[in-house]
Design a protein around this motif. Structure first.
Motif, mmCIF file in Angstrom:
data_model
loop_
_atom_site.group_PDB
_atom_site.id
_atom_site.type_symbol
_atom_site.label_atom_id
_atom_site.label_comp_id
_atom_site.label_asym_id
_atom_site.label_seq_id
_atom_site.Cartn_x
_atom_site.Cartn_y
_atom_site.Cartn_z
ATOM 1 N N ALA A 136 45.523 104.017 -81.120
ATOM 2 C CA ALA A 136 46.149 104.498 -81.551
ATOM 3 C C ALA A 136 46.244 105.511 -81.251
ATOM 4 O O ALA A 136 46.998 106.511 -81.817
ATOM 5 C CB ALA A 136 44.705 104.733 -83.418
ATOM 6 N N GLN A 137 44.954 105.867 -79.874
ATOM 7 C CA GLN A 137 45.351 107.145 -78.994
ATOM 8 C C GLN A 137 46.277 107.051 -78.102
ATOM 9 O O GLN A 137 47.048 107.964 -77.504
ATOM 10 C CB GLN A 137 44.401 106.391 -77.902
ATOM 11 N N GLU A 138 47.124 105.986 -78.750
ATOM 12 C CA GLU A 138 48.626 106.115 -77.827
ATOM 13 C C GLU A 138 50.085 106.514 -79.617
ATOM 14 O O GLU A 138 51.499 106.679 -78.719
ATOM 15 C CB GLU A 138 49.071 104.889 -77.517
ATOM 16 N N LEU A 139 49.361 107.321 -80.536
ATOM 17 C CA LEU A 139 50.188 107.290 -81.560
ATOM 18 C C LEU A 139 50.121 108.554 -81.495
ATOM 19 O O LEU A 139 49.008 109.608 -80.952
ATOM 20 C CB LEU A 139 49.990 106.250 -82.035
ATOM 21 N N VAL A 140 51.439 109.119 -82.111
ATOM 22 C CA VAL A 140 50.787 110.922 -82.865
ATOM 23 C C VAL A 140 51.257 111.486 -83.899
ATOM 24 O O VAL A 140 51.183 110.083 -84.744
ATOM 25 C CB VAL A 140 52.862 111.419 -82.097
ATOM 26 N N ALA A 141 49.847 111.713 -84.119
ATOM 27 C CA ALA A 141 49.311 112.601 -85.805
ATOM 28 C C ALA A 141 49.886 113.501 -86.170
ATOM 29 O O ALA A 141 50.489 113.690 -87.139
ATOM 30 C CB ALA A 141 47.943 111.883 -85.520
#
Length: 143
Positions: free
Chosen positions: A72-77
């Motif tokens: 998740a922390q490698e994705l963009v929100a």
């Protein structure tokens, strides 16, 4: 200079947790400040990666993979596109931003390529094409 500001995803954003009313209010106020300062060009939040896809390119082959994606922390929100004078100014604005997620979070800032970054590789013909495309996009945005 233009910069893309990425709000990194967290487990909460990836599971579809909607921001609180307080956070929406704080972010709305921050976005108003950016707009009034003439910095904000665009910005949106993104749905979790479970609603997205990735397209992998390998030669002429295209492979589509449905989300969710990890970690998740490698994705963009979410993202902003800003026009600033320097990276230092962009950093100063990000430091003023409300924490975009409950708990720990991270924002990444990256410069956007400008035409002059390509030097002689951007021929007059390519520059004209780029100008035509930008004009078409601006016309659509004004409609």
């Amino acid at each position: 200079m233009k910069v893309m500001v990425f709000v990194k995803a967290t487990q909460n954003s990836e599971t579809g947790v909607i921001p609180s009313e307080q956070l929406l209010t704080e972010m709305g106020q921050f976005n108003e400040e950016l707009a009034k300062a003439g910095i904000l060009l665009a910005g949106e939040g993104l749905h979790p990666s479970s609603k997205g896809v990735r397209v992998k390119f390998s030669g002429t082959e295209r492979t589509v993979t449905k989300g969710p994606f990890t970690p998740a922390q490698e994705l963009v929100a979410g993202y902003w596109l800003w026009q600033v004078d320097s990276m230092k100014e962009a950093i100063a604005w990000v430091k003023r931003c409300p924490n975009p997620m409950p708990g720990d979070s991270e924002i990444e800032i990256r410069p956007v390529f400008e035409a002059e970054d390509f030097g002689e590789l951007l021929t007059p013909e390519l520059r004209e094409q780029e100008d035509r495309i930008r004009a078409q996009v601006e016309t659509r945005q004004q409609e």
